[in-house]
Scaffold this motif. Sequence first.
Motif, short mmCIF file in Angstrom:
data_model
loop_
_atom_site.label_atom_id
_atom_site.label_comp_id
_atom_site.label_asym_id
_atom_site.label_seq_id
_atom_site.Cartn_x
_atom_site.Cartn_y
_atom_site.Cartn_z
N ASN A 86 0.83 -1.20 0.00
CA ASN A 86 0.00 0.00 0.00
C ASN A 86 0.86 1.25 0.00
O ASN A 86 2.04 1.23 0.36
N VAL A 87 0.24 2.35 -0.43
CA VAL A 87 0.92 3.64 -0.53
C VAL A 87 0.02 4.69 0.10
O VAL A 87 -1.20 4.66 -0.09
N ILE A 88 0.61 5.63 0.84
CA ILE A 88 -0.16 6.78 1.32
C ILE A 88 0.24 8.00 0.49
O ILE A 88 1.43 8.28 0.33
N SER A 89 -0.77 8.64 -0.05
CA SER A 89 -0.54 9.83 -0.87
C SER A 89 -1.22 11.02 -0.22
O SER A 89 -2.15 10.86 0.58
N VAL A 90 -0.77 12.20 -0.58
CA VAL A 90 -1.34 13.42 -0.02
C VAL A 90 -1.56 14.43 -1.14
O VAL A 90 -0.80 14.49 -2.11
N ASN A 91 -2.63 15.18 -1.00
CA ASN A 91 -2.85 16.30 -1.93
C ASN A 91 -3.71 17.37 -1.26
O ASN A 91 -4.42 17.09 -0.28
N ILE A 92 -3.58 18.58 -1.78
CA ILE A 92 -4.45 19.67 -1.31
C ILE A 92 -5.81 19.48 -1.95
O ILE A 92 -5.92 19.31 -3.18
N ASN A 93 -6.83 19.44 -1.12
CA ASN A 93 -8.18 19.20 -1.63
C ASN A 93 -8.89 20.51 -1.95
O ASN A 93 -9.52 20.65 -2.98
N SER A 94 -8.78 21.45 -1.03
CA SER A 94 -9.45 22.74 -1.24
C SER A 94 -8.84 23.76 -0.28
O SER A 94 -7.97 23.40 0.51
N GLY A 95 -9.31 24.97 -0.34
CA GLY A 95 -8.80 26.00 0.57
C GLY A 95 -8.51 27.29 -0.17
O GLY A 95 -8.77 27.41 -1.37
N ASN A 96 -7.98 28.22 0.59
CA ASN A 96 -7.73 29.54 0.02
C ASN A 96 -6.25 29.89 0.12
O ASN A 96 -5.87 30.97 0.56
N LEU A 97 -5.42 28.90 -0.26
CA LEU A 97 -3.98 29.12 -0.20
C LEU A 97 -3.56 30.10 -1.32
O LEU A 97 -3.78 29.83 -2.49
N PRO A 98 -2.98 31.25 -0.93
CA PRO A 98 -2.53 32.20 -1.96
C PRO A 98 -1.47 31.54 -2.84
O PRO A 98 -0.64 30.75 -2.36
N ALA A 99 -1.50 31.84 -4.11
CA ALA A 99 -0.61 31.19 -5.08
C ALA A 99 0.86 31.37 -4.72
O ALA A 99 1.69 30.51 -5.00
N GLU A 100 1.18 32.51 -4.08
CA GLU A 100 2.59 32.78 -3.78
C GLU A 100 3.08 32.12 -2.47
O GLU A 100 4.24 32.23 -2.11
N VAL A 101 2.17 31.44 -1.76
CA VAL A 101 2.55 30.77 -0.51
C VAL A 101 2.74 29.27 -0.77
O VAL A 101 1.94 28.63 -1.44
N VAL A 102 3.81 28.75 -0.22
CA VAL A 102 4.14 27.33 -0.40
C VAL A 102 4.07 26.63 0.95
O VAL A 102 4.56 27.15 1.96
N VAL A 103 3.42 25.46 0.96
CA VAL A 103 3.39 24.64 2.18
C VAL A 103 4.21 23.38 1.92
O VAL A 103 3.94 22.65 0.96
N LYS A 104 5.21 23.19 2.77
CA LYS A 104 6.01 21.97 2.66
C LYS A 104 5.64 21.02 3.78
O LYS A 104 5.31 21.43 4.89
N LEU A 105 5.71 19.76 3.45
CA LEU A 105 5.37 18.70 4.42
C LEU A 105 6.58 17.81 4.59
O LEU A 105 7.12 17.28 3.61
N ASN A 106 6.99 17.65 5.85
CA ASN A 106 8.06 16.70 6.12
C ASN A 106 7.46 15.46 6.79
O ASN A 106 6.76 15.56 7.80
N VAL A 107 7.75 14.31 6.19
CA VAL A 107 7.22 13.05 6.72
C VAL A 107 8.38 12.26 7.31
O VAL A 107 9.30 11.86 6.59
N GLY A 108 8.33 12.04 8.62
CA GLY A 108 9.38 11.24 9.27
C GLY A 108 9.14 9.76 9.10
O GLY A 108 8.09 9.32 8.61
N GLU A 109 10.14 8.97 9.50
CA GLU A 109 9.97 7.52 9.47
C GLU A 109 9.09 7.07 10.64
O GLU A 109 8.96 7.78 11.64
N ASP A 110 8.54 5.89 10.50
CA ASP A 110 7.73 5.31 11.58
C ASP A 110 8.59 5.17 12.84
O ASP A 110 9.76 4.81 12.77
N VAL A 111 7.99 5.49 14.00
CA VAL A 111 8.77 5.48 15.24
C VAL A 111 8.82 4.10 15.91
O VAL A 111 9.45 3.95 16.95
N GLY A 112 8.15 3.11 15.33
CA GLY A 112 8.33 1.73 15.82
C GLY A 112 7.42 1.32 16.96
O GLY A 112 7.76 0.43 17.74
N ALA A 113 6.25 1.92 17.04
CA ALA A 113 5.33 1.54 18.11
C ALA A 113 4.41 0.39 17.73
O ALA A 113 3.70 -0.15 18.58
#
Lengths: 185, 188
Positions: A86-113
């Motif tokens: 399986n794969v987990i994907s992400v995307n922006i669904n909706s909102g009012n993000l101004p075109a000149e603003v960038v959102v970055k997402l950092n995904v860490g590794e699983d912590v082993g719980a």
Amino acid sequence: MKLSYCSLLLLVIISSPGGLVSAQKDNVVETPVKVSIPSVSLVGFAGSNTHLTNIAGKGAEQIITPSIRDTTWLNYSSIVDEKSANVISVNINSGNLPAEVVVKLNVGEDVGAGAGTMGKSTGKITLSEYPQAIITDIGSCYTGQGTKKGHPLTYSWEWPSTYDVNHPSIDNIEVSVIYTLTAGK
Amino acid sequence: MNMPSAFLFFLLLSVMFSGEMIAQVSAYDQFTIVVNDKCMLSTNTSPSPVSMTLSTSVAGSAVSPVSNSNMYIKVTSIVPTGSTRKITAIISNGTVPAGTILNLISAPCTSINSQGALGSVVSTPITLLKTSDQTIVDGIGSCYTGLSTTDGYHLTFTWQPDQTNYYLINATPVATAVTVTFTIASNN
């Protein structure tokens, strides 16, 4: 003497009911047990600052704002067949993000719980309206449920240098981000 | 008492005594013929299967252990003096899916329609194996459990993920069939 003989005979008659005698080997019985494992693909969040909803058939949605600083934890459960991951994907669904603003997402590794074949993080991405894989090669596993379980998600917002970050309209920015767990190719 | 009458009295006594002896021997012979060594076993569910599904509905959680307690084992047993029997279980056909464990435990025999030396159950669940019979009830003497659907040794199957081998679990589009065979056999 006679009484105890009769009662013994009676005991034998009582304890030999006809229904039980028919089997070829009276002292053995077989029972079929049927066990099923349906595939599972569930994704959810944990954290102090999560505005979350489950969208039927789509995945889990989080509303993010520039004020989100805390880590969000991505929890998932996955059961795959032997040929799949399986794969987990992400995307922006909706909102009012101004075109000149960038959102970055950092995904860490699983912590082993949890246990099983956990997915691998692809690291840091820039969120867009197009789905991007963030966790791949997820086998049969579970992360555990709650904070400090699963993969940590942290958002960072990048503004143009000319941007007025104190402008009141920034507080109104809300972006809906959708995470989906799907069968990998 | 004169000599002839004493002799007659003695003769009468011995005839009566021997008559009693014959009656006892005759009764004893019938006893050994009737009370055969018996041992029979059946279940309320066979041949309809015990069905279980391993799943979860909460993101992040493991698939939950699942139990099935539909089954009762019924026994009729007459043992020779001093001997006892046990009920054992083994996987005789099929394989428990990788990454999972199938456990079994028996509750003590129900009391409503049972009588006799019903033995004692093994108090911790066994993990069913393909390679060896394992005892679930021991020390069974002469007894019967009763016949109704809910009479007998009440069995509970528990199917659960094996944490250390969780990665081996595979989704199965079709149910996996496993046959569990129960045997009642002598301890001697």
